[in-house]
Design an enzyme around this catalytic site. Structure first.
Site, short mmCIF file in Angstrom:
data_model
loop_
_atom_site.label_atom_id
_atom_site.label_comp_id
_atom_site.label_asym_id
_atom_site.label_seq_id
_atom_site.Cartn_x
_atom_site.Cartn_y
_atom_site.Cartn_z
N GLU A 1 0.81 -1.22 0.00
CA GLU A 1 0.00 0.00 0.00
C GLU A 1 0.85 1.27 0.00
O GLU A 1 0.38 2.35 0.37
CB GLU A 1 -0.94 -0.01 1.20
CG GLU A 1 -1.88 -1.20 1.22
CD GLU A 1 -2.62 -1.33 2.53
OE1 GLU A 1 -3.65 -0.65 2.69
OE2 GLU A 1 -2.16 -2.09 3.40
N SER B 1 -4.98 -4.32 2.87
CA SER B 1 -5.68 -3.86 1.67
C SER B 1 -6.21 -4.98 0.80
O SER B 1 -6.20 -4.89 -0.42
CB SER B 1 -4.75 -2.96 0.85
OG SER B 1 -5.50 -2.10 0.04
N TYR C 1 -8.77 1.48 -4.95
CA TYR C 1 -7.92 2.55 -5.48
C TYR C 1 -7.92 2.55 -7.01
O TYR C 1 -6.91 2.23 -7.64
CB TYR C 1 -6.49 2.38 -4.96
CG TYR C 1 -6.41 2.19 -3.46
CD1 TYR C 1 -6.89 3.17 -2.60
CD2 TYR C 1 -5.88 1.04 -2.91
CE1 TYR C 1 -6.83 3.01 -1.23
CE2 TYR C 1 -5.81 0.87 -1.53
CZ TYR C 1 -6.29 1.87 -0.70
OH TYR C 1 -6.22 1.70 0.66
N ARG D 1 -10.68 1.90 12.02
CA ARG D 1 -11.84 1.67 11.18
C ARG D 1 -12.14 0.18 11.17
O ARG D 1 -11.25 -0.63 10.91
CB ARG D 1 -11.58 2.16 9.75
CG ARG D 1 -12.81 2.62 9.00
CD ARG D 1 -12.54 2.83 7.53
NE ARG D 1 -12.39 1.55 6.85
CZ ARG D 1 -11.39 1.24 6.04
NH1 ARG D 1 -10.43 2.10 5.80
NH2 ARG D 1 -11.33 0.03 5.48
N ASP E 1 -14.26 -3.02 9.71
CA ASP E 1 -15.04 -3.52 8.57
C ASP E 1 -16.05 -4.55 9.04
O ASP E 1 -15.70 -5.47 9.80
CB ASP E 1 -14.11 -4.12 7.52
CG ASP E 1 -13.19 -3.09 6.88
OD1 ASP E 1 -13.55 -1.89 6.92
OD2 ASP E 1 -12.12 -3.47 6.37
N GLU F 1 -12.54 -7.20 10.27
CA GLU F 1 -11.20 -6.82 10.72
C GLU F 1 -11.18 -5.36 11.15
O GLU F 1 -12.13 -4.61 10.92
CB GLU F 1 -10.17 -7.04 9.61
CG GLU F 1 -10.40 -6.20 8.36
CD GLU F 1 -9.37 -6.50 7.29
OE1 GLU F 1 -8.43 -5.68 7.16
OE2 GLU F 1 -9.50 -7.51 6.58
N ASN G 1 -8.80 -1.82 10.90
CA ASN G 1 -7.70 -1.11 10.26
C ASN G 1 -7.21 -0.03 11.23
O ASN G 1 -7.98 0.87 11.59
CB ASN G 1 -8.18 -0.45 8.97
CG ASN G 1 -8.81 -1.45 8.01
OD1 ASN G 1 -8.11 -2.09 7.24
ND2 ASN G 1 -10.12 -1.59 8.06
N GLY H 1 -6.98 4.62 5.41
CA GLY H 1 -6.68 5.65 4.43
C GLY H 1 -7.02 7.04 4.95
O GLY H 1 -8.07 7.23 5.59
#
Length: 311
Positions: free
Chosen positions: A19, A145, A211, A254, A256, A270, A272, A276
């Site tokens: 990433e 990612s 992305y 964050r 998910d 998971e 993060n 981002g």
């Protein structure tokens, strides 16, 4: 320490992982936001490998290295040994969140709703098959990612998918496939932000859909607040906050979540810890919906981070 407008803030970006390019964009955006927020001494540092050379007067490291080195606890350990304050989760919680098997164990122990799973060690038992029937999801334990992730619907595709995932990490997490909405919940100082509904144009939320500007094809629509009921929103936020707490995450992150179509039950996938941070990224989108400007969000993360006691 006390954060002042002349504190020397070093924004770390890039890194050695998959990433890297995304991190460079995030890092430059954060640096510019911190300047706009009133900080006068900002240094941008592009990290190439697993080492850092910080200015001697560094007052705070703003870590925006996604994935390998920046998000897996390695960088955090270095900074803790140096006694330099840094943003985000600590070394212990970063290690847990980055390792999908370790975080799954934490979720299960805490009673957090998460997909049924099993583990495979491909190095020890190459060719072994999971005891979960297809459809299923294969995830390398330590990769970010969505790199190396496979959703397998047919048995004939199982072995090639396992072999490919194991190229990224021989330790594999195998989960039951949950058919439902892909959601994500930003959490700031333990408080859930508005839920974002992630709608990939095709397939699932992998690197090319996350992305599209990297010219990998794909693309994704984002709906914030998510198009779900108030009751579902509260359930999703509660399970995300429970996962965040179970993993001991500090400052922000964050989570998910999948909301199963059949019964609207949420399942945590998971966490993060360095999500981002471009102005159009998911955490800033959710923060904006909650009333935070991008500059306010970046400054608040820094202010929260300097108050954390690192052990």
């Amino acid at each position: 320490m006390t954060l002042t407008n002349d504190t020397h803030i070093v924004v770390l970006m890039g890194g050695p992982g998959a990433e890297r390019e995304v991190s460079l964009v995030s890092g430059k955006a954060v640096a510019e936001a911190m300047r706009k927020a009133g900080f006068t001494h900002i240094t941008e540092l592009d990290v190439q490998g697993h080492e850092i050379d910080l200015p001697s007067d560094t007052g705070l490291v703003y870590n925006v290295i996604h994935g390998t080195f920046g998000e897996d606890g390695e960088l955090q350990e270095i900074l803790e040994q140096l006694g330099i304050p840094y943003t985000g989760a600590g070394s212990r919680s970063s290690k847990i969140a980055f390792d999908k098997i370790a975080s799954k164990e934490v979720f299960l122990k805490a009673g957090v709703s998460t997909p049924r799973c099993c583990y495979l060690d491909w190095a020890e038992h190459p060719g072994s098959l999971p005891n979960i029937p297809v459809p299923l999801v294969i995830k390398p334990a330590r990769e970010g990612s969505s790199v190396g992730i496979h959703i397998v619907h047919n048995s004939k595709d199982l072995l090639p998918a396992l072999q490919d995932a194991a190229k990224h990490d021989p330790h594999l997490l195998i989960e039951e496939f949950i058919d439902g909405k892909e959601l994500t919940v930003g959490i700031l100082d333990g408080v859930p932000l508005p839920v974002v509904h992630i709608k990939p144009h095709s397939g699932f939320y992998d690197l090319k859909n996350k992305y599209p500007w990297m010219n990998l094809g794909g693309g994704t629509d984002y709906i914030c607040p998510a198009d779900i009921t108030q009751e579902e929103t509260q359930a999703v936020q509660q399970v995300a906050a429970a996962a965040y707490q179970a993993a001991g995450i500090e400052v922000y992150g964050r989570v998910d979540v999948l909301l199963r179509a059949s019964d609207r039950q949420p399942f945590v996938l998971e966490i993060n810890t360095i999500p981002g941070m471009t102005p159009s990224s998911l955490l800033p989108k959710a923060a904006k919906q909650a009333g935070w400007s991008y500059e306010e969000l970046c400054r608040y993360i820094a202010e929260l981070s300097v108050k954390v006691t690192r052990t």
